[in-house]
Design an enzyme around this catalytic site. Structure first.
Site, PDB file in Angstrom:
ATOM      1  N   ARG A  87      39.480  43.998  37.456  1.00 29.76           N
ATOM      2  CA  ARG A  87      39.600  42.601  37.050  1.00 29.76           C
ATOM      3  C   ARG A  87      40.411  42.469  35.766  1.00 29.76           C
ATOM      4  O   ARG A  87      41.168  41.511  35.593  1.00 29.76           O
ATOM      5  CB  ARG A  87      38.199  42.006  36.855  1.00 29.76           C
ATOM      6  CG  ARG A  87      38.131  40.605  36.275  1.00 29.76           C
ATOM      7  CD  ARG A  87      38.645  39.530  37.200  1.00 29.76           C
ATOM      8  NE  ARG A  87      38.117  39.635  38.546  1.00 29.76           N
ATOM      9  CZ  ARG A  87      38.410  38.810  39.536  1.00 29.76           C
ATOM     10  NH1 ARG A  87      39.256  37.832  39.322  1.00 29.76           N
ATOM     11  NH2 ARG A  87      37.888  38.981  40.742  1.00 29.76           N
ATOM     12  N   SER A 327      29.907  44.270  36.349  1.00 26.53           N
ATOM     13  CA  SER A 327      29.381  44.255  37.714  1.00 26.53           C
ATOM     14  C   SER A 327      30.492  43.917  38.709  1.00 26.53           C
ATOM     15  O   SER A 327      31.656  44.218  38.459  1.00 26.53           O
ATOM     16  CB  SER A 327      28.202  43.283  37.820  1.00 26.53           C
ATOM     17  OG  SER A 327      27.525  43.475  39.056  1.00 26.53           O
ATOM     18  N   HIS A 329      32.201  41.305  39.880  1.00 23.69           N
ATOM     19  CA  HIS A 329      33.402  40.547  39.549  1.00 23.69           C
ATOM     20  C   HIS A 329      34.326  41.378  38.671  1.00 23.69           C
ATOM     21  O   HIS A 329      35.550  41.295  38.791  1.00 23.69           O
ATOM     22  CB  HIS A 329      33.029  39.238  38.842  1.00 23.69           C
ATOM     23  CG  HIS A 329      34.165  38.265  38.784  1.00 23.69           C
ATOM     24  ND1 HIS A 329      34.850  37.985  37.628  1.00 23.69           N
ATOM     25  CD2 HIS A 329      34.743  37.508  39.762  1.00 23.69           C
ATOM     26  CE1 HIS A 329      35.799  37.089  37.883  1.00 23.69           C
ATOM     27  NE2 HIS A 329      35.757  36.781  39.171  1.00 23.69           N
ATOM     28  N   CYS A 330      33.746  42.186  37.802  1.00 23.30           N
ATOM     29  CA  CYS A 330      34.543  42.993  36.868  1.00 23.30           C
ATOM     30  C   CYS A 330      35.372  44.062  37.575  1.00 23.30           C
ATOM     31  O   CYS A 330      36.407  44.485  37.051  1.00 23.30           O
ATOM     32  CB  CYS A 330      33.636  43.671  35.843  1.00 23.30           C
ATOM     33  SG  CYS A 330      32.686  42.531  34.825  1.00 23.30           S
ATOM     34  N   ILE A 331      34.939  44.522  38.731  1.00 24.42           N
ATOM     35  CA  ILE A 331      35.646  45.624  39.398  1.00 24.42           C
ATOM     36  C   ILE A 331      36.556  45.152  40.523  1.00 24.42           C
ATOM     37  O   ILE A 331      37.189  45.972  41.189  1.00 24.42           O
ATOM     38  CB  ILE A 331      34.670  46.696  39.934  1.00 24.42           C
ATOM     39  CG1 ILE A 331      33.735  46.127  40.994  1.00 24.42           C
ATOM     40  CG2 ILE A 331      33.883  47.314  38.781  1.00 24.42           C
ATOM     41  CD1 ILE A 331      32.848  47.179  41.652  1.00 24.42           C
TER      42      ILE A 331
END
Length: 345
Positions: A87, A327, A329-331
Site C-alpha cells: 500500500r 493489516s 489494507h496495508c499490504i
C-alpha cells in the site's frame, strides 16, 4: 484517482521477506495470512505479487497451494522489496479520461519508510517504476513523499488525510499544507481535503488514515471510536469525530458518518499494536476485514456488510499480521480497471 470500490483489474501484493524487519518470529502465521488473503482475492480478481527472485516465487507458490482454477489469476513479478507493505511503497494508479483515448497512468510518489524509520528502502521506492515498466504505463513523479495508506479518496474529488502524517516534517519539510494540497490536486484530481488529526496508538506511520477513517461510498465514511475514556485512543478518535461533523456544517450534501468500534487493546510482548477494523480492503465482490478474536469483530463485520451490501464482507484473522504494525489494507494496492469508451474499443 478512482475510489477503492471502483472495478479492479487486480490487486498488487509484495511477498513478505524473512530477512525483513516486519514480522520477527511469526513467518509461518504470516504466510498463512497471505495464503488466505490471496485465495479470497483470486476468487474475485487477478492478484499480482512482487517477489525478490525466482526462489521466493517458488516458495510463495508452494505456500499458496492454489487450485488450478485460481492459479492463472495469480502472477508473479521480480520486483524486490525489503518489506511487504505494498500500500505504501507501491504505485497509485490514476485514470485519465480527459484524453481522446482514456488511459491508465502511474503516480510514483517518493517513499522513505515512514520518515526514514526503517532503512534501507531504495528497492521499495523503485517498485512503482518497475510496475510502470512491466505494464507499459506512463509514470509521473510528483517529487513528494506520500504513502498510499496515508490517504483515502471517494472518487469524487474528496480526500481523507491526517495532519500528523502528511504534515509531519519527516516527510516533506519543504512543503506547506497548501503545497501538499496542490500536489494532490494536480496528480490525483483532488478538489478538497478533509483533514483529521492524530492516528491510533502503536501506529509507526505517524497516523495513517486507513487505520481510523475510510470511505465506503462517495457520500459515506466510517470512523473508529474508542468508548473507554481511560484508553489512550479515546481522545484522538473523539477529536477526529468532531472534525468529521464540523466538516459537514453548512454543506448541501453532507457526508454520512458511521461509527465503527475498536477491538480491545491488542498487546503482544508488552507492545500495544495498532489493531483497527478500519484497515479493511475493498476488492471486486469482496471486503476483507481484519479480525482479532474480539466480541467487536461481529459488530464491525455486520456494520460494514450493511454499508457495502453488494459485496461479501469476510473477516480474516489479523492477530499475527498486526504484529508487523499493519493489516490487510496495508499490504494491498488496487489496480483499477480501465474501461474504455465504446467508440474506442
Amino acid at each position: 484517482m478512482p475510489a477503492e470500490w471502483a472495478p479492479h483489474q487486480g490487486t498488487w501484493l509484495t511477498w513478505p521477506r524473512e530477512a525483513g524487519v516486519s514480522f520477527p518470529g511469526r513467518f509461518p502465521q504470516i504466510y498463512e495470512a497471505y495464503r488466505l488473503l490471496t485465495l479470497h482475492l483470486a476468487t474475485n480478481e487477478s492478484v499480482y505479487i512482487n517477489v525478490w527472485d525466482k526462489e521466493m516465487e517458488q516458495e510463495a507458490r508452494s505456500i499458496l497451494r492454489l487450485d488450478p482454477s485460481l492459479r492463472e489469476r495469480v502472477q508473479f513479478f521480480p520486483h524486490p522489496s525489503y518489506e511487504s507493505w505494498c500500500r505504501d511503497h507501491g504505485p497509485i494508479f490514476v485514470l485519465n479520461c480527459q484524453t481522446e483515448i482514456p488511459e491508465k497512468v502511474i503516480i510514483d510518489w517518493d517513499y522513505n519508510a515512514w520518515g526514514n524509520k526503517y532503512p534501507p528502502f531504495d528497492l521499495d521506492n523503485a517498485v512503482p517504476k518497475r510496475i510502470a515498466d512491466v505494464r507499459g504505463l506512463k509514470r509521473f513523479q510528483p517529487k513528494m513523499i506520500l504513502e498510499g495508506g496515508s490517504i483515502d479518496v471517494n472518487g469524487q474529488g474528496l480526500l481523507l488525510a491526517t495532519e500528523s502524517c502528511l504534515l509531519n516534517p519527516n516527510r516533506n519539510p519543504h512543503l506547506s499544507r497548501q503545497d501538499i494540497k496542490q500536489a494532490l490536486s494536480n496528480y490525483l484530481g483532488i478538489t478538497e481535503i478533509l483533514w483529521l488529526g492524530d492516528g491510533i496508538i502503536g501506529d509507526d506511520t505517524d497516523g495513517h488514515v486507513d487505520n481510523i477513517t475510510r470511505f465506503v461510498s462517495a457520500d459515506t465514511a466510517v470512523t473508529v471510536i474508542e468508548p473507554d475514556p481511560l484508553d489512550e485512543n479515546y481522545q484522538p478518535l473523539r477529536d477526529n469525530l468532531k472534525r468529521l461533523h464540523a466538516f459537514n456544517k453548512g454543506r448541501v450534501n453532507p457526508l454520512r458518518i458511521v461509527e465503527l468500534p475498536m477491538p480491545q487493546p491488542v498487546i503482544q510482548e508488552g507492545i500495544r499494536l495498532p489493531a483497527s477494523y478500519a484497515n479493511f480492503y475493498i476488492a471486486n465482490g469482496l471486503v476483507v476485514v481484519p479480525t482479532f478474536d474480539d466480541p467487536n469483530d461481529a459488530v464491525a463485520l455486520k456494520t460494514l456488510q450493511m454499508l457495502i451490501p453488494d459485496r461479501q464482507v469476510v473477516g480474516l484473522d489479523s492477530k499475527d499480521l498486526i504484529w508487523g504494525l499493519g493489516s490487510f489494507h496495508c499490504i494491498t494496492q488496487q489496480e483499477p480497471l480501465l474501461e474504455r469508451r465504446r467508440d474506442h474499443l
